[in-house]
Design a protein around this motif. Structure first.
Motif, mmCIF file in Angstrom:
data_model
loop_
_atom_site.group_PDB
_atom_site.id
_atom_site.type_symbol
_atom_site.label_atom_id
_atom_site.label_comp_id
_atom_site.label_asym_id
_atom_site.label_seq_id
_atom_site.Cartn_x
_atom_site.Cartn_y
_atom_site.Cartn_z
ATOM 1 N N LEU A 33 0.846 -1.198 0.000
ATOM 2 C CA LEU A 33 0.000 0.000 0.000
ATOM 3 C C LEU A 33 0.875 1.239 0.000
ATOM 4 N N ILE A 34 0.406 2.284 -0.664
ATOM 5 C CA ILE A 34 1.029 3.596 -0.537
ATOM 6 C C ILE A 34 0.152 4.379 0.426
ATOM 7 N N ILE A 35 0.758 4.882 1.484
ATOM 8 C CA ILE A 35 0.050 5.708 2.451
ATOM 9 C C ILE A 35 0.565 7.127 2.235
ATOM 10 N N ALA A 36 -0.271 7.967 1.644
ATOM 11 C CA ALA A 36 0.148 9.314 1.266
ATOM 12 C C ALA A 36 -0.718 10.361 1.949
ATOM 13 N N GLU A 41 3.838 12.565 10.429
ATOM 14 C CA GLU A 41 3.520 11.982 11.741
ATOM 15 C C GLU A 41 2.194 11.209 11.701
ATOM 16 N N THR A 42 1.184 11.791 11.064
ATOM 17 C CA THR A 42 -0.105 11.112 10.926
ATOM 18 C C THR A 42 0.039 9.861 10.067
ATOM 19 N N LEU A 43 0.795 9.963 8.977
ATOM 20 C CA LEU A 43 1.016 8.813 8.103
ATOM 21 C C LEU A 43 1.727 7.695 8.855
ATOM 22 N N GLY A 44 2.681 8.062 9.693
ATOM 23 C CA GLY A 44 3.376 7.071 10.513
ATOM 24 C C GLY A 44 2.423 6.386 11.482
ATOM 25 N N ALA A 45 1.509 7.159 12.057
ATOM 26 C CA ALA A 45 0.519 6.579 12.978
ATOM 27 C C ALA A 45 -0.393 5.602 12.246
ATOM 28 N N ALA A 110 6.520 -4.542 6.540
ATOM 29 C CA ALA A 110 7.693 -3.726 6.234
ATOM 30 C C ALA A 110 7.214 -2.324 5.867
ATOM 31 N N VAL A 111 7.842 -1.309 6.464
ATOM 32 C CA VAL A 111 7.439 0.071 6.214
ATOM 33 C C VAL A 111 8.626 0.854 5.670
ATOM 34 N N VAL A 112 8.398 1.516 4.543
ATOM 35 C CA VAL A 112 9.394 2.421 3.959
ATOM 36 C C VAL A 112 8.895 3.832 4.237
ATOM 37 N N PHE A 113 9.507 4.484 5.232
ATOM 38 C CA PHE A 113 9.139 5.864 5.557
ATOM 39 C C PHE A 113 9.813 6.806 4.574
ATOM 40 N N LEU A 141 4.354 1.808 1.921
ATOM 41 C CA LEU A 141 5.185 2.925 1.476
ATOM 42 C C LEU A 141 4.541 4.198 1.998
ATOM 43 N N VAL A 142 5.245 4.914 2.857
ATOM 44 C CA VAL A 142 4.729 6.124 3.480
ATOM 45 C C VAL A 142 5.388 7.328 2.807
ATOM 46 N N THR A 143 4.572 8.261 2.317
ATOM 47 C CA THR A 143 5.123 9.416 1.614
ATOM 48 C C THR A 143 4.228 10.643 1.723
ATOM 49 N N THR A 144 4.859 11.797 1.762
ATOM 50 C CA THR A 144 4.138 13.060 1.663
ATOM 51 C C THR A 144 4.230 13.609 0.237
ATOM 52 N N LYS A 145 4.968 12.910 -0.615
ATOM 53 C CA LYS A 145 5.150 13.367 -1.999
ATOM 54 C C LYS A 145 4.991 12.185 -2.976
ATOM 55 N N PRO A 146 3.780 11.661 -3.102
ATOM 56 C CA PRO A 146 3.589 10.499 -3.964
ATOM 57 C C PRO A 146 3.926 10.776 -5.432
ATOM 58 N N TYR A 147 3.829 12.010 -5.839
ATOM 59 C CA TYR A 147 4.119 12.384 -7.224
ATOM 60 C C TYR A 147 5.600 12.233 -7.569
#
Length: 152
Positions: A33-36, A41-45, A110-113, A141-147
């Motif tokens: 999953l992509i968590i964007a 901090e919220t994405l990490g939670a 597995a988490v890729v921050f 996959l955790v990201t604030t910049k999915p683009y």
């Protein structure tokens, strides 16, 4: 069963969380999953809450929470001056752990921050694992910049 880690308060009761919870309960959550979003901090939670539910599904109340010491919770974060996720220093140990069988739970998470910080060489090395992860493994996959993520 032990109570699960809470979702971030702003997301409690939202359709997105309901879909994720149903998928986890039915054991139908995608292998990756992509968590964007805007707030890391919220994405990490969110990532921790998903991991907690996956790692403790069907486990006794004494189950271990996902964190730095949980053997089936694997994390990689950017490092170094350039804040990159580099192949040798960061990613090869991460991939090695992903390939192992779960130690405590029935699965691994597995988490890729800051996934946008995967450099091109790291992304190329990660592609096969991302497309075909080992059995009983979920990759977040955790990201604030999915683009910025490479279209893989």
């Amino acid at each position: 069963m032990t109570a699960a880690l809470p979702w971030p308060p702003a997301l409690v009761g939202t359709p997105a969380i309901a879909v994720i919870e149903r998928a986890i309960e039915r054991q139908r959550l995608s292998h990756s999953l992509i968590i964007a979003g805007d707030d890391l901090e919220t994405l990490g939670a969110i990532a921790h809450a998903i991991a907690d539910r996956l790692l403790n599904l069907g486990m006794p109340a004494s189950a271990q929470r996902p964190g730095a010491d949980h053997p089936d919770f694997i994390v990689v974060r950017p490092s170094g001056k350039m804040r990159q996720i580099r192949v040798k220093e960061d990613f090869e140990p991460f991939l090695g752990k992903i390939q192992l069988s779960p130690a405590v739970s029935h699965r691994k998470v597995a988490v890729v921050f800051e996934a946008e910080r995967l450099n091109q060489a790291t992304t190329a090395k990660f592609l096969k694992t991302l497309e075909e992860p080992p059995p009983n493994t979920t990759i977040l996959l955790v990201t604030t910049k999915p683009y910025i993520l490479l279209p893989t």
